[in-house]
Motif scaffolding. Structure first.
Motif, mmCIF file in Angstrom:
data_model
loop_
_atom_site.group_PDB
_atom_site.id
_atom_site.type_symbol
_atom_site.label_atom_id
_atom_site.label_comp_id
_atom_site.label_asym_id
_atom_site.label_seq_id
_atom_site.Cartn_x
_atom_site.Cartn_y
_atom_site.Cartn_z
ATOM 1 N N ILE A 189 0.836 -1.204 0.000
ATOM 2 C CA ILE A 189 0.000 0.000 0.000
ATOM 3 C C ILE A 189 0.869 1.251 0.000
ATOM 4 N N GLY A 190 1.967 1.223 0.751
ATOM 5 C CA GLY A 190 2.892 2.358 0.753
ATOM 6 C C GLY A 190 3.474 2.633 -0.623
ATOM 7 N N ILE A 191 3.771 1.575 -1.363
ATOM 8 C CA ILE A 191 4.296 1.730 -2.725
ATOM 9 C C ILE A 191 3.202 2.274 -3.646
ATOM 10 N N ALA A 192 2.007 1.710 -3.545
ATOM 11 C CA ALA A 192 0.899 2.119 -4.417
ATOM 12 C C ALA A 192 0.479 3.568 -4.179
ATOM 13 N N THR A 193 0.571 4.039 -2.944
ATOM 14 C CA THR A 193 0.168 5.411 -2.615
ATOM 15 C C THR A 193 1.335 6.395 -2.719
ATOM 16 N N ASN A 194 2.472 5.918 -3.204
ATOM 17 C CA ASN A 194 3.674 6.744 -3.387
ATOM 18 C C ASN A 194 4.280 7.258 -2.084
ATOM 19 N N LYS A 195 3.933 6.643 -0.966
ATOM 20 C CA LYS A 195 4.610 6.961 0.295
ATOM 21 C C LYS A 195 6.008 6.353 0.275
ATOM 22 N N LEU A 196 6.160 5.302 -0.515
ATOM 23 C CA LEU A 196 7.466 4.682 -0.764
ATOM 24 C C LEU A 196 7.749 4.814 -2.257
ATOM 25 N N GLN A 197 8.861 5.415 -2.586
ATOM 26 C CA GLN A 197 9.214 5.687 -3.975
ATOM 27 C C GLN A 197 10.163 4.620 -4.519
ATOM 28 N N PRO A 198 10.108 4.361 -5.831
ATOM 29 C CA PRO A 198 11.079 3.442 -6.425
ATOM 30 C C PRO A 198 12.506 3.888 -6.115
ATOM 31 N N GLY A 199 13.336 2.944 -5.702
ATOM 32 C CA GLY A 199 14.720 3.249 -5.348
ATOM 33 C C GLY A 199 14.915 3.625 -3.889
ATOM 34 N N GLU A 200 13.825 3.854 -3.169
ATOM 35 C CA GLU A 200 13.934 4.215 -1.755
ATOM 36 C C GLU A 200 14.451 3.021 -0.954
ATOM 37 N N ILE A 201 15.413 3.285 -0.105
ATOM 38 C CA ILE A 201 16.010 2.232 0.723
ATOM 39 C C ILE A 201 15.097 1.933 1.907
ATOM 40 N N LEU A 202 14.843 0.657 2.109
ATOM 41 C CA LEU A 202 14.056 0.206 3.257
ATOM 42 C C LEU A 202 15.003 -0.178 4.385
ATOM 43 N N PRO A 203 14.494 -0.186 5.617
ATOM 44 C CA PRO A 203 15.347 -0.629 6.729
ATOM 45 C C PRO A 203 15.802 -2.069 6.514
ATOM 46 N N SER A 204 16.943 -2.396 7.069
ATOM 47 C CA SER A 204 17.408 -3.785 7.017
ATOM 48 C C SER A 204 16.424 -4.653 7.803
ATOM 49 N N VAL A 205 16.530 -5.946 7.614
ATOM 50 C CA VAL A 205 15.668 -6.883 8.345
ATOM 51 C C VAL A 205 15.798 -6.640 9.843
ATOM 52 N N ARG A 206 17.031 -6.518 10.309
ATOM 53 C CA ARG A 206 17.271 -6.302 11.739
ATOM 54 C C ARG A 206 16.659 -4.982 12.216
ATOM 55 N N GLN A 207 16.867 -3.911 11.454
ATOM 56 C CA GLN A 207 16.323 -2.601 11.826
ATOM 57 C C GLN A 207 14.795 -2.638 11.872
ATOM 58 N N MET A 208 14.194 -3.202 10.836
ATOM 59 C CA MET A 208 12.730 -3.260 10.765
ATOM 60 C C MET A 208 12.182 -4.068 11.939
#
Length: 123
Positions: free
Chosen positions: A23-42
């Motif tokens: 949903i974040g990707i579809a609503t553009n809250k997350l942009q292509p190329g945006e870095i997500l937190p690592s598994v540990r961070q998340m």
């Protein structure tokens, strides 16, 4: 983007993570190329086991929503073109959802209005 996890939900936590990121990707809250937190961070941020986040990331990667690179980490993938496997899954899941709507006596007009209302969030 801060995810909200409902530990009391019947939806598994890994699926809640997937759903919210999609949903974040579809609503553009997350942009292509945006870095997500690592598994540990998340996992630390939302208070869940690392394996839960890892499972979510793996599913998202397999479906083409995210990319992983050992040097650059995990990032949001570009929006995808329509492919036959997704089209088939979409039709199956929509048919089931519409069958349930019919059982609950939701009218076609109400369904169409709701679809339009929801889809506008993604444009």
């Amino acid at each position: 983007m801060l995810l909200e996890i409902d530990a009391q939900s019947q939806t598994p936590i890994y699926q809640q993570i997937c759903n919210q990121l999609i949903i974040g990707i579809a609503t553009n809250k997350l942009q292509p190329g945006e870095i997500l937190p690592s598994v540990r961070q998340m996992a630390d941020e939302i208070g869940v086991n690392m394996m839960t986040v890892s499972k979510a990331y793996t599913l998202l990667k397999n479906d083409g929503y995210i990319l992983t690179d050992r040097r650059n980490g995990t990032m949001v993938a570009a929006k995808q073109s329509l492919d036959p496997p997704f089209q088939a899954r979409f039709s199956r899941e929509l048919e089931l959802l519409l069958a349930e709507a019919s059982i609950h006596q939701i009218s076609e007009t109400m369904i169409q209005e709701k679809i339009k209302q929801i889809y506008q969030k993604f444009e």
